[in-house]
Scaffold this motif. Structure first.
Motif, PDB file in Angstrom:
ATOM      1  N   ASP A 161      33.750 -38.641-101.050  1.00  0.00           N
ATOM      2  CA  ASP A 161      32.589 -38.032-100.418  1.00  0.00           C
ATOM      3  C   ASP A 161      32.595 -38.391 -98.939  1.00  0.00           C
ATOM      4  OD1 ASP A 161      30.275 -36.640-100.145  1.00  0.00           O
ATOM      5  OD2 ASP A 161      29.004 -38.045-101.265  1.00  0.00           O
ATOM      6  N   ARG A 170      28.958 -31.375 -99.945  1.00  0.00           N
ATOM      7  CA  ARG A 170      30.388 -31.595-100.086  1.00  0.00           C
ATOM      8  C   ARG A 170      30.928 -31.050-101.414  1.00  0.00           C
ATOM      9  NH1 ARG A 170      34.783 -32.226-101.964  1.00  0.00           N
ATOM     10  NH2 ARG A 170      36.227 -33.990-101.827  1.00  0.00           N
ATOM     11  N   TYR A 171      30.139 -31.216-102.506  1.00  0.00           N
ATOM     12  CA  TYR A 171      30.657 -30.900-103.831  1.00  0.00           C
ATOM     13  C   TYR A 171      30.186 -29.565-104.409  1.00  0.00           C
ATOM     14  CZ  TYR A 171      32.261 -35.742-104.015  1.00  0.00           C
ATOM     15  OH  TYR A 171      32.891 -36.928-103.751  1.00  0.00           O
ATOM     16  N   HIS A 172      29.055 -29.053-103.943  1.00  0.00           N
ATOM     17  CA  HIS A 172      28.451 -27.888-104.596  1.00  0.00           C
ATOM     18  C   HIS A 172      28.300 -26.673-103.685  1.00  0.00           C
ATOM     19  CE1 HIS A 172      27.746 -30.332-108.109  1.00  0.00           C
ATOM     20  NE2 HIS A 172      27.064 -31.203-107.388  1.00  0.00           N
ATOM     21  N   VAL A 213      35.870 -25.477-101.793  1.00  0.00           N
ATOM     22  CA  VAL A 213      35.327 -26.836-101.827  1.00  0.00           C
ATOM     23  C   VAL A 213      36.514 -27.780-101.690  1.00  0.00           C
ATOM     24  CG1 VAL A 213      34.157 -28.568-103.237  1.00  0.00           C
ATOM     25  CG2 VAL A 213      33.367 -26.195-103.279  1.00  0.00           C
ATOM     26  N   LEU A 262      38.873 -32.761-104.991  1.00  0.00           N
ATOM     27  CA  LEU A 262      38.197 -33.957-105.483  1.00  0.00           C
ATOM     28  C   LEU A 262      39.046 -35.208-105.312  1.00  0.00           C
ATOM     29  CD1 LEU A 262      36.536 -32.575-108.722  1.00  0.00           C
ATOM     30  CD2 LEU A 262      35.546 -32.831-106.441  1.00  0.00           C
TER      31      LEU A 262
END
Length: 257
Positions: free
Chosen positions: A165, A220-222, A158, A161
């Motif tokens: 996004d 995008r995050y999971h 992934v 962070l």
């Protein structure tokens, strides 16, 4: 400068050529990317919320122009280098590419009222990027170009962070299968590694030359994404792909905080 590079590499990951400074070298303002294919089709992948795919984003001529612009930068004259990273002001061709992606997203919202966006789950699935992502300035300010030789891929991950996004991945040259695997969290809060190969949540997508993948929100995050070049993974419609060289261009936006 060396200390500056070292800090960036610690924060954002190491580039194989360690060139992470701003760059305007090799700009080509005449790159004909603003004229899109007549009817590019960007569609959501319904198994993964926030994942959209446009297989005909760039025409063959546009692909050739874009690849030439990348090669003219001189980043890969040393054949041992297969990656470069840029932050801040991007080359003119990358800015033009960003504008084309914004135009594609906007066209994909045809008939959809952006002003009322976000009032329902259906709204969040009706657009590749939400309005606050689509109209941010700049849309992207970080660039990674990777050159994959036959047999080379990328492990499941992934994106960090430290990037906002809304991520775009443009593919050039050879086709390949990218697999997405959902990140699962156990009852004690530990993330399951979601190993590829046997996971029922593994979703493949065929990245064709000239295509673009757009990831936001859940995608995008999971979801991890990977390109596994081991035998048995590069299969599409029952046929194993002929592994050739592939160039990818990833565009992201740095978090302000």
């Amino acid at each position: 400068m060396d200390d500056h590079k070292g800090i960036l590499e610690q924060v954002f990951g190491q580039s194989s050529d360690s060139e992470v400074e701003d760059s305007t070298h090799g700009e080509d303002p005449s790159l004909p990317l603003s004229v899109q294919n007549p009817n590019p089709t960007c569609q959501p992948l319904h198994q993964i919320h926030g994942l959209w795919f446009c297989p005909d984003f760039l025409s063959p001529d546009q692909q050739s122009s874009l690849l030439s612009a990348v090669q003219n930068e001189g980043w890969f004259k040393d054949t041992s280098k297969n990656q470069t990273m840029r932050f801040g002001r991007l080359p003119a061709w990358a800015i033009e590419l960003s504008h084309s992606i914004r135009e594609l997203v906007y066209v994909s919202d045809s008939g959809f009222d952006l002003l009322d966006w976000g009032s329902s789950e259906g709204d969040r699935q009706a657009s590749p990027f939400s309005p606050h992502l689509l109209w941010r300035e700049p849309l992207f300010d970080q660039l990674i170009v990777n050159v994959y030789e036959p047999g080379e891929g990328i492990c499941a991950h992934v994106d960090l962070l430290r990037f906002e996004d809304g991520i775009a991945i443009v593919s050039l040259e050879s086709s390949c299968v990218m697999h997405f695997t959902r990140v699962e969290t156990t009852a004690d809060g530990i993330e399951d590694e979601g190993k590829s190969g046997s996971s029922p949540n593994r979703v493949p997508i065929l990245l064709t030359p000239g295509s673009v993948v757009l990831m936001s929100g859940e995608a995008r995050y999971h979801w991890r994404h990977e390109i596994n070049r081991k035998p048995g993974f590069q299969i599409w419609e029952g046929q194993e792909l002929d592994q050739m060289r592939r160039t990818s261009i990833t565009l992201r936006k740095l978090c302000l905080k």
